[in-house]
Write a protein that holds these residues in place. Structure first.
Motif, mmCIF file in Angstrom:
data_model
loop_
_atom_site.group_PDB
_atom_site.id
_atom_site.type_symbol
_atom_site.label_atom_id
_atom_site.label_comp_id
_atom_site.label_asym_id
_atom_site.label_seq_id
_atom_site.Cartn_x
_atom_site.Cartn_y
_atom_site.Cartn_z
ATOM 1 N N ALA A 1 0.829 -1.262 -0.008
ATOM 2 C CA ALA A 1 0.105 -0.059 -0.008
ATOM 3 C C ALA A 1 0.811 1.216 -0.184
ATOM 4 O O ALA A 1 0.545 2.005 -0.563
ATOM 5 C CB ALA A 1 -0.906 -0.081 1.220
ATOM 6 N N ALA A 2 1.839 1.372 0.693
ATOM 7 C CA ALA A 2 2.814 2.326 0.811
ATOM 8 C C ALA A 2 3.500 2.971 -0.506
ATOM 9 O O ALA A 2 3.639 4.120 -0.769
ATOM 10 C CB ALA A 2 3.959 2.010 1.987
ATOM 11 N N ARG A 3 3.572 1.853 -1.484
ATOM 12 C CA ARG A 3 4.399 2.146 -2.660
ATOM 13 C C ARG A 3 3.159 2.744 -3.752
ATOM 14 O O ARG A 3 3.587 3.540 -4.377
ATOM 15 C CB ARG A 3 4.670 0.820 -3.288
ATOM 16 C CG ARG A 3 5.736 0.196 -2.682
ATOM 17 C CD ARG A 3 6.268 -1.086 -3.146
ATOM 18 N NE ARG A 3 7.501 -1.733 -2.833
ATOM 19 C CZ ARG A 3 7.594 -2.119 -1.625
ATOM 20 N NH1 ARG A 3 6.667 -2.821 -0.815
ATOM 21 N NH2 ARG A 3 8.974 -2.922 -1.386
ATOM 22 N N TYR A 4 1.938 2.612 -3.290
ATOM 23 C CA TYR A 4 0.922 3.474 -4.124
ATOM 24 C C TYR A 4 0.614 4.704 -3.496
ATOM 25 O O TYR A 4 -0.193 5.534 -4.124
ATOM 26 C CB TYR A 4 -0.397 2.727 -4.273
ATOM 27 C CG TYR A 4 0.171 1.266 -5.261
ATOM 28 C CD1 TYR A 4 0.088 1.613 -6.598
ATOM 29 C CD2 TYR A 4 -0.106 0.217 -4.751
ATOM 30 C CE1 TYR A 4 0.441 0.590 -7.596
ATOM 31 C CE2 TYR A 4 0.325 -0.783 -5.725
ATOM 32 C CZ TYR A 4 0.674 -0.738 -7.144
ATOM 33 O OH TYR A 4 0.769 -1.618 -7.727
ATOM 34 N N ALA A 5 1.053 4.800 -2.290
ATOM 35 C CA ALA A 5 0.713 6.235 -1.392
ATOM 36 C C ALA A 5 1.997 7.173 -1.444
ATOM 37 O O ALA A 5 1.721 8.259 -0.985
ATOM 38 C CB ALA A 5 0.445 5.900 0.148
ATOM 39 N N PHE A 6 2.817 6.932 -2.227
ATOM 40 C CA PHE A 6 4.121 7.846 -2.261
ATOM 41 C C PHE A 6 3.652 8.729 -3.671
ATOM 42 O O PHE A 6 3.543 7.892 -4.799
ATOM 43 C CB PHE A 6 5.178 6.917 -2.333
ATOM 44 C CG PHE A 6 6.698 7.527 -2.393
ATOM 45 C CD1 PHE A 6 6.900 8.613 -3.186
ATOM 46 C CD2 PHE A 6 7.571 7.075 -1.666
ATOM 47 C CE1 PHE A 6 8.097 9.114 -3.263
ATOM 48 C CE2 PHE A 6 8.745 7.687 -1.540
ATOM 49 C CZ PHE A 6 9.194 8.837 -2.383
ATOM 50 N N ASP A 7 3.643 9.845 -3.442
ATOM 51 C CA ASP A 7 3.412 10.722 -4.605
ATOM 52 C C ASP A 7 4.934 11.026 -5.281
ATOM 53 O O ASP A 7 5.415 11.945 -5.299
ATOM 54 C CB ASP A 7 3.058 12.140 -4.443
ATOM 55 C CG ASP A 7 2.502 12.981 -5.577
ATOM 56 O OD1 ASP A 7 2.670 12.493 -6.673
ATOM 57 O OD2 ASP A 7 2.076 14.048 -5.214
ATOM 58 N N TYR A 8 5.366 9.949 -6.203
ATOM 59 C CA TYR A 8 6.703 10.065 -6.679
ATOM 60 C C TYR A 8 7.024 11.293 -7.662
ATOM 61 O O TYR A 8 7.850 12.129 -7.220
ATOM 62 C CB TYR A 8 6.971 8.842 -7.681
ATOM 63 C CG TYR A 8 6.820 7.677 -6.970
ATOM 64 C CD1 TYR A 8 7.661 6.979 -6.233
ATOM 65 C CD2 TYR A 8 5.514 6.800 -6.872
ATOM 66 C CE1 TYR A 8 7.652 5.704 -5.519
ATOM 67 C CE2 TYR A 8 5.398 5.550 -6.202
ATOM 68 C CZ TYR A 8 6.234 5.180 -5.434
ATOM 69 O OH TYR A 8 6.112 3.921 -4.911
ATOM 70 N N LYS A 9 6.294 11.579 -8.594
ATOM 71 C CA LYS A 9 6.399 12.476 -9.603
ATOM 72 C C LYS A 9 6.008 13.964 -8.776
ATOM 73 O O LYS A 9 6.575 15.040 -9.034
ATOM 74 C CB LYS A 9 5.647 12.334 -10.680
ATOM 75 C CG LYS A 9 6.052 11.271 -11.517
ATOM 76 C CD LYS A 9 5.080 11.494 -13.051
ATOM 77 C CE LYS A 9 5.560 10.223 -13.680
ATOM 78 N NZ LYS A 9 4.980 10.000 -15.022
ATOM 79 N N GLN A 49 -7.417 0.664 -0.829
ATOM 80 C CA GLN A 49 -8.263 -0.783 -1.135
ATOM 81 C C GLN A 49 -7.404 -1.799 -0.551
ATOM 82 O O GLN A 49 -7.820 -2.830 -0.071
ATOM 83 C CB GLN A 49 -8.542 -0.648 -2.557
ATOM 84 C CG GLN A 49 -9.441 -2.056 -2.756
ATOM 85 C CD GLN A 49 -10.781 -1.912 -2.356
ATOM 86 O OE1 GLN A 49 -11.293 -0.735 -2.135
ATOM 87 N NE2 GLN A 49 -11.186 -3.105 -1.675
ATOM 88 N N ILE A 50 -6.093 -1.568 -0.869
ATOM 89 C CA ILE A 50 -5.268 -2.991 -0.239
ATOM 90 C C ILE A 50 -5.402 -2.866 1.320
ATOM 91 O O ILE A 50 -5.490 -4.138 1.660
ATOM 92 C CB ILE A 50 -3.799 -2.449 -0.765
ATOM 93 C CG1 ILE A 50 -3.656 -2.593 -2.298
ATOM 94 C CG2 ILE A 50 -2.679 -3.290 0.038
ATOM 95 C CD1 ILE A 50 -2.311 -2.199 -2.806
ATOM 96 N N LEU A 51 -5.330 -2.008 1.819
ATOM 97 C CA LEU A 51 -5.263 -1.872 3.297
ATOM 98 C C LEU A 51 -6.697 -2.286 3.906
ATOM 99 O O LEU A 51 -6.774 -3.187 4.881
ATOM 100 C CB LEU A 51 -5.161 -0.632 3.989
ATOM 101 C CG LEU A 51 -3.729 0.077 3.569
ATOM 102 C CD1 LEU A 51 -3.698 1.541 3.891
ATOM 103 C CD2 LEU A 51 -2.812 -0.666 4.736
#
Length: 221
Positions: A1-9, A49-51
């Motif tokens: 989940a953390a990988r999709y909560a990181f606003d990379y750009k 959703q993952i969480l």
């Protein structure tokens, strides 16, 4: 989940104005075998959703971070991006030396930090992110309390592999496994900004300081 909560750009481009590039693998771009694909993107709905599917209610954690820029700035941006996924991040700012001591003593929940290679070979980072021998070597994997016997073996095999193609493939496999199932969320690679005058020719910025050769530099009058 953390990988999709990181606003990379958002962090790399908007917050840091190009001082960082998005990189989701433990080998920096420029190293042999470094992967450059970016399988994760900022998707707070997917993270939430993952969480939810995992049965985790009211997700929250403490993030220890240096009170020096750019770490605290990035941590505050992460706090905001994670919040959109319903994840509460409590920032614990502190002096860098104290945070490092706490991390090495396993007295932390999570931390935001930077890591740099010691020499120009992929083993330098593989031995940090994908290696945690039983006797303890104080690697990043050890600091994260991540026990990885299979990756330990793979890391040592990559180091001693004499076939260049097989060695590269092994390091690429290690990067994929680390980014998919490790406790590390790798998001950014620092960019060194170099300013040159128009009359300076032949300068090439190497990925490490020892790879800058000034003998090739000329200056027109």
């Amino acid at each position: 989940a953390a990988r999709y909560a990181f606003d990379y750009k958002g962090i790399a481009e908007d917050l840091m104005h190009g001082q960082f590039a998005v990189q989701q693998n433990f080998l920096p771009v420029g190293f042999n075998g470094a992967l450059t694909d970016q399988p994760y993107s900022y998707d707070p709905q997917k993270a939430a959703q993952i969480l939810k599917d995992a049965g985790i209610k009211n997700p929250h954690f403490k993030l220890a971070v240096s009170n020096q820029p750019p770490y605290l700035d990035i941590a505050q941006a992460l706090q905001a991006s994670f919040a959109k996924a319903g994840i509460e991040v409590e920032l614990i700012p502190g002096v860098s030396s104290q945070i490092a001591t706490d991390v090495k003593a396993h007295k932390y929940e999570s931390t935001l930090t930077a890591w740099g290679p010691d020499y120009f070979d992929p083993h330098t980072n593989a031995s940090a992110f994908a290696y945690n021998p039983e006797n303890g070597s104080k690697t990043l994997a050890w600091r994260a309390n991540w026990h990885i016997p299979a990756l330990n073996k793979q890391t040592l095999q990559a180091r001693s592999e004499t076939d260049a193609v097989k060695r590269t493939e092994t390091y690429q496999a290690l990067q994929r496994q680390v980014r998919e199932s490790s406790p590390f969320v790798i998001g950014l690679q620092n960019k060194k900004l170099v300013a040159l005058r128009d009359d300076v020719q032949g300068y090439v910025q190497g990925i490490t300081p020892e790879m800058v050769f000034y003998k090739n530099v000329t200056k027109s009058e």
